[in-house]
Design a protein around this motif. Structure first.
Motif, short mmCIF file in Angstrom:
data_model
loop_
_atom_site.label_atom_id
_atom_site.label_comp_id
_atom_site.label_asym_id
_atom_site.label_seq_id
_atom_site.Cartn_x
_atom_site.Cartn_y
_atom_site.Cartn_z
N ASN A 96 12.51 -2.23 5.09
CA ASN A 96 11.76 -3.32 4.48
C ASN A 96 11.76 -4.56 5.36
O ASN A 96 10.74 -5.24 5.50
CB ASN A 96 12.31 -3.65 3.09
N SER A 97 12.89 -4.86 5.96
CA SER A 97 12.98 -6.01 6.86
C SER A 97 12.09 -5.82 8.08
O SER A 97 11.39 -6.75 8.51
CB SER A 97 14.42 -6.23 7.32
N ASP A 99 9.40 -3.91 8.30
CA ASP A 99 8.01 -4.02 7.85
C ASP A 99 7.60 -5.47 7.66
O ASP A 99 6.52 -5.89 8.09
CB ASP A 99 7.78 -3.25 6.55
N SER A 100 8.46 -6.25 7.04
CA SER A 100 8.17 -7.67 6.81
C SER A 100 8.04 -8.42 8.14
O SER A 100 7.13 -9.22 8.32
CB SER A 100 9.28 -8.28 5.95
N ARG A 102 7.26 -7.15 11.03
CA ARG A 102 6.05 -6.68 11.72
C ARG A 102 4.82 -7.42 11.18
O ARG A 102 3.97 -7.87 11.95
CB ARG A 102 5.88 -5.17 11.54
N GLU A 103 4.74 -7.57 9.86
CA GLU A 103 3.62 -8.30 9.26
C GLU A 103 3.60 -9.75 9.74
O GLU A 103 2.54 -10.30 10.05
CB GLU A 103 3.70 -8.25 7.74
N GLN A 104 4.77 -10.37 9.79
CA GLN A 104 4.86 -11.76 10.25
C GLN A 104 4.43 -11.87 11.71
O GLN A 104 3.72 -12.82 12.09
CB GLN A 104 6.28 -12.29 10.08
N LEU A 106 2.33 -9.90 13.32
CA LEU A 106 0.88 -9.71 13.40
C LEU A 106 0.15 -10.98 12.98
O LEU A 106 -0.84 -11.38 13.60
CB LEU A 106 0.44 -8.52 12.55
N THR A 107 0.64 -11.61 11.92
CA THR A 107 0.04 -12.86 11.46
C THR A 107 0.16 -13.93 12.53
O THR A 107 -0.80 -14.64 12.83
CB THR A 107 0.72 -13.34 10.15
N ASP A 110 -2.24 -13.26 15.41
CA ASP A 110 -3.61 -13.66 15.05
C ASP A 110 -3.78 -15.17 15.15
O ASP A 110 -4.77 -15.67 15.69
CB ASP A 110 -3.98 -13.19 13.64
#
Length: 124
Positions: A96-97, A99-100, A102-104, A106-107, A110
Motif C-alpha cells: 500500500n505504501s 502504491d501510494s 508511486r501515485e504521488q 506520477l502526480t 505531471d
C-alpha cells in the motif's frame, strides 16, 4: 502515507549485543543452545549479548552464519537481518505504501512537466 516501523532500530537492537539477541531469538534458540553449537561458553555469549565483550572476527563470521544474518547486519544493523520474512499484514502495508508513493511520484512528474513547459514558454 503509512510505513511499518523499523524493528531494527527500536530497543536494544541498536547494539551488536542487541542484534545478536534478536537474531538468536528469531532462530528460536536459547543462549545455551547457541553457545553449545558454537563451541563456546554460555557466559561468553552472554557477555557478547550484553555488550560487555565483542566476538573476534572469526567468531563473528561463525555467529552470523549460524544465525542466518550477515556480519554487516550484526555489526551495524545494515544488510540482511532476521526480520527479512514479513507477515502478510506487513507485506500488505508495504504494498500500500509503495502504491501510494508511486501515485504521488506520477502526480509530481505531471506537475513538473507542466511547470517545465510553462517556464519554457516564458523563456522563448
Amino acid at each position: 502515507m503509512f510505513l511499518i516501523e523499523d524493528r531494527e532500530l527500536s530497543g536494544p537492537s541498536d547494539t551488536l549485543g542487541g542484534r545478536i539477541v534478536d537474531a538468536r531469538e528469531a532462530q528460536d534458540l536459547t543462549t545455551s543452545q547457541l553457545a553449545r553449537r558454537m563451541g563456546i561458553k554460555a557466559e561468553t555469549l552472554n557477555e557478547w549479548e550484553t555488550d560487555r565483550a565483542e566476538p573476534q572476527s572469526n567468531r563473528l563470521l561463525t555467529l552470523a552464519g549460524m544465525l542466518d544474518v550477515t556480519p554487516a547486519w550484526l555489526l551495524t544493523g545494515t544488510g540482511a537481518g532476521p526480520f527479512d520474512s514479513l507477515t502478510e499484514a506487513e507485506l500488505m502495508q508495504i504494498r500500500n505504501s509503495v502504491d501510494s508513493m508511486r501515485e504521488q511520484m506520477l502526480t509530481l512528474a505531471d506537475q513538473l512537466e507542466r511547470l517545465q513547459r510553462r517556464l519554457e514558454s516564458y523563456e522563448s
